[in-house]
Scaffold this motif. Structure first.
Motif, PDB file in Angstrom:
ATOM      1  N   MET A  52      -8.837   3.990   3.977  1.00 48.87           N
ATOM      2  CA  MET A  52      -7.941   4.450   5.268  1.00 48.87           C
ATOM      3  C   MET A  52      -8.609   5.296   6.239  1.00 48.87           C
ATOM      4  O   MET A  52      -9.394   6.502   6.138  1.00 48.87           O
ATOM      5  CB  MET A  52      -6.625   5.257   4.850  1.00 48.87           C
ATOM      6  CG  MET A  52      -5.822   5.236   5.983  1.00 48.87           C
ATOM      7  SD  MET A  52      -4.829   6.846   5.807  1.00 48.87           S
ATOM      8  CE  MET A  52      -5.741   8.284   6.277  1.00 48.87           C
ATOM      9  N   ALA A  90       0.980  -1.089   0.072  1.00 48.44           N
ATOM     10  CA  ALA A  90       0.059  -0.103  -0.125  1.00 48.44           C
ATOM     11  C   ALA A  90       0.842   1.190  -0.050  1.00 48.44           C
ATOM     12  O   ALA A  90       0.679   2.275  -0.725  1.00 48.44           O
ATOM     13  CB  ALA A  90      -0.930   0.048   1.391  1.00 48.44           C
ATOM     14  N   TYR A 136     -10.223   6.011  -1.410  1.00 48.04           N
ATOM     15  CA  TYR A 136      -9.247   6.584  -2.896  1.00 48.04           C
ATOM     16  C   TYR A 136     -10.203   5.884  -4.055  1.00 48.04           C
ATOM     17  O   TYR A 136     -10.609   4.778  -4.007  1.00 48.04           O
ATOM     18  CB  TYR A 136      -8.209   5.558  -2.726  1.00 48.04           C
ATOM     19  CG  TYR A 136      -7.083   5.953  -1.361  1.00 48.04           C
ATOM     20  CD1 TYR A 136      -6.038   7.234  -1.784  1.00 48.04           C
ATOM     21  CD2 TYR A 136      -7.216   5.444  -0.249  1.00 48.04           C
ATOM     22  CE1 TYR A 136      -5.194   7.599  -0.688  1.00 48.04           C
ATOM     23  CE2 TYR A 136      -6.581   5.918   0.705  1.00 48.04           C
ATOM     24  CZ  TYR A 136      -5.486   6.913   0.466  1.00 48.04           C
ATOM     25  OH  TYR A 136      -4.762   7.419   1.609  1.00 48.04           O
ATOM     26  N   ARG A 153      -3.608  -1.861  -3.616  1.00 46.95           N
ATOM     27  CA  ARG A 153      -3.803  -0.344  -3.522  1.00 46.95           C
ATOM     28  C   ARG A 153      -4.779  -0.013  -2.447  1.00 46.95           C
ATOM     29  O   ARG A 153      -5.883  -0.645  -2.450  1.00 46.95           O
ATOM     30  CB  ARG A 153      -4.262   0.256  -4.885  1.00 46.95           C
ATOM     31  CG  ARG A 153      -3.125  -0.112  -6.021  1.00 46.95           C
ATOM     32  CD  ARG A 153      -3.505   0.515  -7.122  1.00 46.95           C
ATOM     33  NE  ARG A 153      -4.869   0.087  -7.770  1.00 46.95           N
ATOM     34  CZ  ARG A 153      -5.448   0.079  -8.962  1.00 46.95           C
ATOM     35  NH1 ARG A 153      -4.763   0.801  -9.899  1.00 46.95           N
ATOM     36  NH2 ARG A 153      -6.776  -0.209  -9.215  1.00 46.95           N
ATOM     37  N   PRO A 154      -4.344   1.040  -1.811  1.00 43.06           N
ATOM     38  CA  PRO A 154      -5.554   1.616  -0.631  1.00 43.06           C
ATOM     39  C   PRO A 154      -6.926   1.868  -1.516  1.00 43.06           C
ATOM     40  O   PRO A 154      -6.882   2.496  -2.473  1.00 43.06           O
ATOM     41  CB  PRO A 154      -4.800   2.594  -0.133  1.00 43.06           C
ATOM     42  CG  PRO A 154      -3.282   2.648  -0.367  1.00 43.06           C
ATOM     43  CD  PRO A 154      -3.268   1.985  -1.686  1.00 43.06           C
ATOM     44  N   LEU A 209      -6.468  -0.107   7.537  1.00 43.19           N
ATOM     45  CA  LEU A 209      -6.515   0.401   6.004  1.00 43.19           C
ATOM     46  C   LEU A 209      -6.934  -1.078   5.385  1.00 43.19           C
ATOM     47  O   LEU A 209      -6.741  -1.963   5.552  1.00 43.19           O
ATOM     48  CB  LEU A 209      -4.946   0.361   5.687  1.00 43.19           C
ATOM     49  CG  LEU A 209      -4.654   0.607   4.483  1.00 43.19           C
ATOM     50  CD1 LEU A 209      -5.050   1.841   3.808  1.00 43.19           C
ATOM     51  CD2 LEU A 209      -2.871   0.569   4.136  1.00 43.19           C
ATOM     52  N   ARG A 210      -7.882  -0.583   4.280  1.00 45.59           N
ATOM     53  CA  ARG A 210      -8.224  -1.596   3.530  1.00 45.59           C
ATOM     54  C   ARG A 210      -7.982  -1.440   2.021  1.00 45.59           C
ATOM     55  O   ARG A 210      -7.759  -0.383   1.470  1.00 45.59           O
ATOM     56  CB  ARG A 210      -9.909  -1.654   3.498  1.00 45.59           C
ATOM     57  CG  ARG A 210     -10.498  -2.632   2.521  1.00 45.59           C
ATOM     58  CD  ARG A 210     -12.016  -2.889   3.010  1.00 45.59           C
ATOM     59  NE  ARG A 210     -12.640  -1.518   2.729  1.00 45.59           N
ATOM     60  CZ  ARG A 210     -13.378  -1.087   1.539  1.00 45.59           C
ATOM     61  NH1 ARG A 210     -13.203  -2.010   0.269  1.00 45.59           N
ATOM     62  NH2 ARG A 210     -13.885   0.011   1.358  1.00 45.59           N
ATOM     63  N   VAL A 211      -7.285  -2.765   1.324  1.00 41.75           N
ATOM     64  CA  VAL A 211      -6.747  -2.304  -0.115  1.00 41.75           C
ATOM     65  C   VAL A 211      -7.644  -3.284  -1.007  1.00 41.75           C
ATOM     66  O   VAL A 211      -8.452  -4.288  -0.482  1.00 41.75           O
ATOM     67  CB  VAL A 211      -5.394  -2.888  -0.050  1.00 41.75           C
ATOM     68  CG1 VAL A 211      -4.445  -1.914   1.114  1.00 41.75           C
ATOM     69  CG2 VAL A 211      -5.136  -4.291   0.595  1.00 41.75           C
ATOM     70  N   PRO A 265       2.200   8.878   1.608  1.00 42.60           N
ATOM     71  CA  PRO A 265       1.178   8.238   2.557  1.00 42.60           C
ATOM     72  C   PRO A 265       1.274   9.003   3.950  1.00 42.60           C
ATOM     73  O   PRO A 265       2.272   9.686   4.295  1.00 42.60           O
ATOM     74  CB  PRO A 265       1.555   6.714   3.016  1.00 42.60           C
ATOM     75  CG  PRO A 265       3.205   6.869   2.507  1.00 42.60           C
ATOM     76  CD  PRO A 265       3.151   7.877   1.429  1.00 42.60           C
ATOM     77  N   THR A 310      -7.500  -6.543   4.920  1.00 40.31           N
ATOM     78  CA  THR A 310      -7.462  -5.224   5.942  1.00 40.31           C
ATOM     79  C   THR A 310      -6.587  -5.283   7.071  1.00 40.31           C
ATOM     80  O   THR A 310      -6.592  -6.441   7.600  1.00 40.31           O
ATOM     81  CB  THR A 310      -9.009  -5.086   6.398  1.00 40.31           C
ATOM     82  OG1 THR A 310      -9.861  -5.133   5.140  1.00 40.31           O
ATOM     83  CG2 THR A 310      -9.236  -3.733   7.220  1.00 40.31           C
TER      84      THR A 310
END
Length: 658
Positions: free
Chosen positions: A631, A515, A644, A627-628, A620-622, A590, A606
C-alpha cells in the motif's frame, strides 16, 4: 612578570577585535512557521508524529510533551530535529479523543522557545483547546543567570583595565596587588556562577551559545584560581588579567551580534566597543571604591583624575554604540514601544541618562574629596547594576526586528483552504515530489493536478504541464488542462512524474472491499512501513499485530514499543522498558476509511483511490486472495509505503522480560 601584563592585556584586546571582525555569520533566533497537525485541527486519522517547523536552525528543548487531554502521556521518545529546522515528536498509537502538545526548542544563540497546540482525532469532534501551558520567553532564572554573568564579565575586565591603565602608570600596581586580586576574584566568581547556571538552563543543546558559555565558565574558573593565588604568587596576576580579556569576548560571541541577519562587521564591533566601555566604567568604579581607597592619601586624587578621563571617553562610546546596536536590532521606530525588546531599551535609557548627570557631578565636584567620591561611586554602581539587569532581560528577549517579523508571519500566514477534491468519476493517483504531494486526476479528456505543501495547503504559482499542455490555475493548489485520453507525464518546474492511466476505467470497488475485509478480520498481521516527509526525513519500522488489542513496533535505529490491552511499554534505542497505562486499541484496522472513492483498477490486482477524510491518495496492490501486498499512501508531509508480509501466521506479543 607583572611588567609584562601590559603587553598581555593589550594583546588580548587586539585579538578580541580581530576575532570579532572576522567572525562568520551564525544562526540565531528561530521563529515558529507552522505545525502539522495545525493547532485546533480535527483529524479523521490519528497522526504518528507532530512536526513543528521554524525559519532557522533549532535544537531539541528540554520541555517537549504530548498528552491526551485527560493527562496520559502519548509522547514516544525525546523527539528529533530533521533538516535543522523541523522538530519531529513521535506519538504513541492514538484513539479518538483530544490531545495537547508542547514543543520546546533552543535557537543557536541559546534562547529557549516554547508553544502549545491541540488537535482532535475523530470526525465531527469540536476543535480542542490545549491543556498544556508554555513558559514565557523570559524567565527570572535566566535573567538572574545572565545578570550574574554580565556583572562578572564587566567587573573582571574593567578591573583589569583599571590596573593596566590607571594604577600601573602611577606605579601602584604592586602596592595594591591584594585588593586588585580580590576584585578580580569577585568578578570571576560572578561570571562562573552565571555561566554555570546558563549551561544548566540550556541543557545539552549543542548550540553556539552553549559552547561559548562553557568556554566562559572554564576561563572564569582559571581566572578565579589565578586571582586567588596572586597575593602569594604575584606573577599570576598577569594570568588573571589575560583571563579577564578572554572572558570579555564571550558575551559578544554568544549573543545577538552574531545573528546571521546582523551586519557582519559593524554589529560585533559595536557590541564589543559597547561592552568594553561599559566594563571600563563599571569595573573602574568597583576598583575606585574597593582598590583605590587603600592607596596613599596623596595618590588618591591622581587615581580619581586618571580614571575620570578614561570614564569620560567610555560614556561617550557607550552612548554612540548603544544607538548603533539599537538600530541593528530594531527595524522600525514603532518597535521601541511596540515590542518588549524596545520597551526594555527605554528602561535602560531611563537609568542611563540620570547616571551620566551623577557621574559628571562626581567628577566635577568631588575629585578632591575622595571619601565622598567613594560613596557616590557606590551609588553609581547600584544604578549601573540596574542597567545590567535590563541588559540581562534584553539578551533573553527576541530583538524587535525578530518579534515584529514573527507577528507579521502569523498574520500573513493564516491556515490556507484545502485544494478542491478530485472530480467524482475521475481516475486518480498521486506521488511524492520532494516535500510536495502531487495528485493527478483524469476525466473526460481533462487533467487536474493538485499540489499540497507540508502544511496541507495548496501550493500556487507553479509551472505545471501535462504532456505537452500547460495547466492553468483552478483553485488553491489546483491546476487543470486539456489532456489526451491517457496522459502520462506531469512536469512541475522541470521535474517529471510519470503516471500510468488505463485506457478503459474499470471499478476497483470489489478489490477494495476484499482488501478492507482481509485486514479487518485478520487474527494476526505483519508488515514493514516506510514513512517520509521529504527525501531526507525517512523512518522505517516493522509492525506486528495480534487481534484484538496487541501491537509491537520497532523503528529502525530508534524506539520500540509493545501494547497489550490497557498496558504499554516503550523504550528508546537500547534503553530500558518504561511501562505506562494505555487505552485499549481495536486492531487491526486499515488506514483508509469507508468514505474512499474514485476507486479504479490501474493494473492487474492493483487499484488507486482517494480518501477525502484525510485527505490522501492510495495505490494498493493485492494478492490472488485479495489480501494487501503493498500500500502506498500520499498525503501532505506523509508519504508512506506498507509492505504486508504475513496474515494469520503465528505471532507472539508478550510483555518485555526486563
Amino acid at each position: 612578570m607583572i611588567g609584562a601584563a601590559t603587553r598581555v592585556g593589550r594583546g588580548i584586546l587586539v585579538a578580541g577585535l580581530l576575532a570579532l571582525a572576522a567572525a562568520s555569520p551564525a544562526w540565531a533566533h528561530a521563529s515558529f512557521v507552522r505545525s502539522t497537525p495545525a493547532d485546533g485541527a480535527v483529524l479523521a486519522q490519528a497522526p504518528r508524529v507532530v512536526r513543528v517547523e521554524f525559519d532557522d536552525d533549532v535544537r531539541i528543548g528540554p520541555r517537549n510533551a504530548a498528552v491526551a487531554n485527560g493527562g496520559r502521556s502519548v509522547l514516544a521518545g525525546r523527539g528529533r530535529i530533521v533538516g535543522g529546522k523541523t522538530l519531529v515528536l513521535a506519538l504513541r498509537s492514538l484513539r479518538e479523543g483530544d490531545y495537547s502538545v508542547r514543543w520546546s526548542v533552543v535557537s543557536d544563540d541559546g534562547h529557549q522557545e516554547e508553544g502549545v497546540l491541540a488537535f482532535a482525532v475523530g470526525t465531527g469532534r469540536a476543535p480542542p483547546v490545549a491543556t498544556l501551558t508554555a513558559r514565557g520567553i523570559v524567565t527570572w532564572e535566566r535573567v538572574l543567570a545572565r545578570t550574574l554573568f554580565f556583572l562578572g564579565v564587566l567587573a573582571a575586565f574593567g578591573a583589569a583595565v583599571f590596573s593596566l591603565w590607571v594604577l600601573r602608570p602611577l606605579r601602584l600596581d604592586r602596592a595594591l596587588l591584594r585588593p586588585q586580586a580580590h576584585v578580580l576574584f569577585f568578578g570571576f566568581l560572578l561570571a562562573f556562577l552565571g555561566s554555570d547556571a546558563l549551561i544548566h538552563a540550556a541543557g545539552a543543546s549543542g548550540t553556539r551559545f552553549e559552547r561559548v558559555v562553557q568556554a566562559a565558565a572554564t576561563i572564569a574558573a582559571v581566572g578565579g584560581a589565578a586571582a586567588a593565588l596572586a597575593p602569594v604568587y604575584p606573577w599570576l596576576l598577569s594570568v588573571a588579567w589575560a583571563a579577564a580579556g578572554l572572558l570579555f569576548l564571550c558575551p559578544t560571541l554568544s549573543g545577538h551580534a552574531l545573528d546571521r541577519d546582523q551586519p557582519r562587521v559593524l554589529a560585533p564591533l559595536a557590541d564589543f566597543v559597547h561592552l568594553g566601555t561599559a566594563a571600563i566604567w563599571f569595573g573602574g568604579l568597583v576598583s575606585l571604591a574597593f582598590v583605590a581607597w587603600r592607596a596613599p592619601d596623596a595618590m588618591r586624587p591622581q587615581i580619581a583624575r586618571r580614571f575620570s578621563r578614561l570614564a569620560l571617553g567610555s560614556v561617550v562610546a557607550i552612548a554612540l554604540t548603544g544607538v548603533a546596536r539599537a538600530l541593528t536590532e530594531l527595524s522600525a521606530v514603532s518597535q521601541v514601544w511596540s515590542t518588549s525588546y524596545g520597551r526594555t531599551i527605554i528602561v535602560k535609557t531611563a537609568l542611563f541618562v540620570p547616571l551620566i548627570g551623577l557621574a559628571w557631578l562626581n567628577r566635577a565636584l568631588l575629585l578632591d574629596a575622595f571619601a565622598r567620591l567613594r560613596r557616590s561611586a557606590l551609588v553609581e554602581l547600584a544604578i549601573l547594576s540596574g542597567i545590567v539587569v535590563a541588559v540581562g532581560v534584553l539578551t533573553d528577549l527576541r530583538p524587535g526586528r525578530v518579534a515584529a517579523a514573527a507577528r507579521v508571519a502569523e498574520v500573513a500566514s493564516p491556515s490556507a483552504p484545502l485544494p478542491p477534491p478530485p472530480p467524482r468519476g475521475a481516475f486518480v493517483d498521486a506521488k511524492q515530489l520532494r516535500t510536495l504531494a502531487v495528485a493527478f486526476a483524469v476525466k473526460n479528456a481533462k487533467a487536474t493536478v493538485t499540489v499540497l505543501g507540508p502544511d496541507n495547503s495548496g501550493v500556487n504559482g507553479l509551472d505545471v504541464r501535462v504532456d505537452a499542455f500547460r495547466a492553468r490555475p483552478c483553485g488553491d493548489g489546483c491546476y487543470r488542462t486539456l489532456a489526451t485520453a491517457t496522459p502520462s507525464e506531469v512536469k512541475i518546474g522541470g521535474r517529471v512524474l510519470d503516471f500510468d492511466v488505463p485506457l478503459r476505467l474499470r471499478s476497483g470497488a470489489a478489490i477494495l472491499r476484499r482488501a478492507t475485509r482481509a485486514i479487518a478480520t485478520a487474527r494476526t498481521l505483519e508488515y514493514s512501513e516506510r514513512l517520509a516527509s521529504s527525501p531526507e526525513d525517512v523512518q522505517e519500522s516493522s509492525v506486528r499485530i495480534v487481534a484484538p488489542d496487541r501491537l509491537a513496533y520497532r523503528v529502525r535505529g530508534g524506539p520500540e514499543g509493545i501494547v497489550i490491552g490497557n498496558r504499554r511499554w516503550d523504550r528508546a534505542r537500547g534503553g530500558r522498558w518504561v511501562p505506562t497505562a494505555q487505552t485499549p486499541l481495536r486492531l487491526p484496522v486499515p488506514y483508509w476509511s469507508r468514505a474512499s472513492r474514485n476507486v479504479y483498477v490501474v493494473a492487474p490486482r492493483t487499484i488507486t483511490f482517494f480518501d477525502p477524510r484525510l485527505p490522501a491518495w492510495f495505490h494498493l496492490r493485492v494478492d490472488a486472495r485479495g489480501r494487501p501486498v503493498e500500500m502506498r499512501m500520499t498525503a501532505a508531509a506523509h508519504f508512506m509505503v506498507d509492505r504486508y508480509s504475513g496474515f494469520d501466521r503465528p505471532v507472539d506479543i508478550s510483555p518485555p522480560s526486563r
